[in-house]
Design an enzyme around this catalytic site. Structure first.
Site, PDB file in Angstrom:
ATOM      1  N   ASP A  37       0.706  -1.462  -0.158  1.00  0.00           N
ATOM      2  CA  ASP A  37      -0.303  -0.018   0.065  1.00  0.00           C
ATOM      3  C   ASP A  37       0.341   1.643  -0.525  1.00  0.00           C
ATOM      4  OD1 ASP A  37      -2.124  -1.808   0.489  1.00  0.00           O
ATOM      5  OD2 ASP A  37      -3.413  -0.675   2.137  1.00  0.00           O
ATOM      6  N   HIS A  72       3.867  -2.169   3.431  1.00  0.00           N
ATOM      7  CA  HIS A  72       4.100  -0.453   2.862  1.00  0.00           C
ATOM      8  C   HIS A  72       4.901  -0.744   1.780  1.00  0.00           C
ATOM      9  CE1 HIS A  72       0.216  -0.539   5.645  1.00  0.00           C
ATOM     10  NE2 HIS A  72       0.149   0.993   4.995  1.00  0.00           N
TER      11      HIS A  72
END
Length: 276
Positions: A96, A244
């Site tokens: 992400d 992430h």
């Protein structure tokens, strides 16, 4: 003279027969070719689609490019995806908040080294700012996910017009940068701030709402060991793992990704995409 004329007549008849036979063979090949969709039925090797959509013979390329992604052929569910496409003992890595010029290339390098595909949930303006990274993600065979325009974790408290702008504007930014007919396959709300409206909106535009099963909290930078231990502890909750590559300093995420992949392989897990 009569003998010579007779010989010429026999030669002419024989030549005519040869031409007629050639015509029959040619017609047979033409019919067979037409019936086989433009393929030479006597060609060796499998038929592969060429860039123009026509048949090509020969062995498949060793490393085909990603090509246009036409998106799903059936209606997309508005339910949150918490499964992989193949099911069984498989996991899906989802990355992400990128793309990021520092951490996305490092993340891609770890994935390529291990021969693994992942889903990259991108912020619309970041994708627009780093088009080369979006194209590299696609070139490496990964999938794209819409992660909104502003990453507002309270967007579920905002109006439907606001949610629509966040979801659809980001989708357009990412797909415009990707080019070539590539489609964003998923939508993940920032912080999980989904609403029934945003989930249905995403599904209506070909994007499966994407949940997660294992939240590593790597964005808090708790330490590599703790990130890895979270994956080990929570993988029994389901197969969708959240990490992430953007939104801050992500050296811990990159190192933890590598170590998690090693452990998951040792445990016999396969790697897949989330179910659409």
């Amino acid at each position: 003279m009569a003998r010579l004329t007779a010989q010429r007549r026999h030669i002419a008849i024989a030549a005519g027969g040869v031409l007629a036979l050639a015509g029959v063979i040619s017609g047979t090949v033409a019919v067979a070719t037409e019936d086989s969709g433009g393929r030479d039925p006597f060609a060796q090797g499998p038929v592969m689609p060429g860039p123009d959509g026509k048949g090509r013979t020969g062995a498949p390329p060793s490393s085909p490019g990603p090509g246009p992604d036409p998106g799903p052929s059936a209606p997309v569910s508005a339910e949150l995806a918490h499964e992989t496409e193949s099911g069984g003992k498989s996991v899906a890595l989802t990355i992400d908040d990128g793309p990021d010029p520092t951490w996305t290339p490092k993340t891609l390098a770890v994935l390529k080294q291990n021969g693994i595909k992942a889903t990259f949930c991108m912020i619309g303006p970041s994708a627009k700012a780093y088009p080369a990274l979006v194209k590299q993600v696609l070139a490496d065979g990964h999938r794209l996910c819409d992660h909104s325009v502003d990453h507002n974790t309270a967007m579920d408290k905002r109006s439907e017009d606001y949610q629509k702008q966040q979801v659809l504007d980001a989708q357009k930014m990412i797909e415009d940068v990707a080019g070539g007919g590539v489609k964003v396959r998923y939508y993940r709300a920032p912080g999980g701030a989904f609403t029934p409206y945003s989930r249905q909106l995403a599904a209506d535009h070909g994007m499966r709402p994407l949940g997660w099963s294992v939240d590593t909290h790597d964005w808090q930078r708790p330490g590599v060991e703790r990130i890895v231990e979270t994956v080990k502890r929570e993988i029994g909750n389901g197969p969708i793992i959240l990490l992430h590559d953007g939104g801050g300093e992500r050296s811990q995420s990159v190192e933890a990704l590598s170590r998690c992949i090693t452990w998951l392989k040792e445990q016999g897990y396969r790697f897949d995409f989330p179910k659409i």
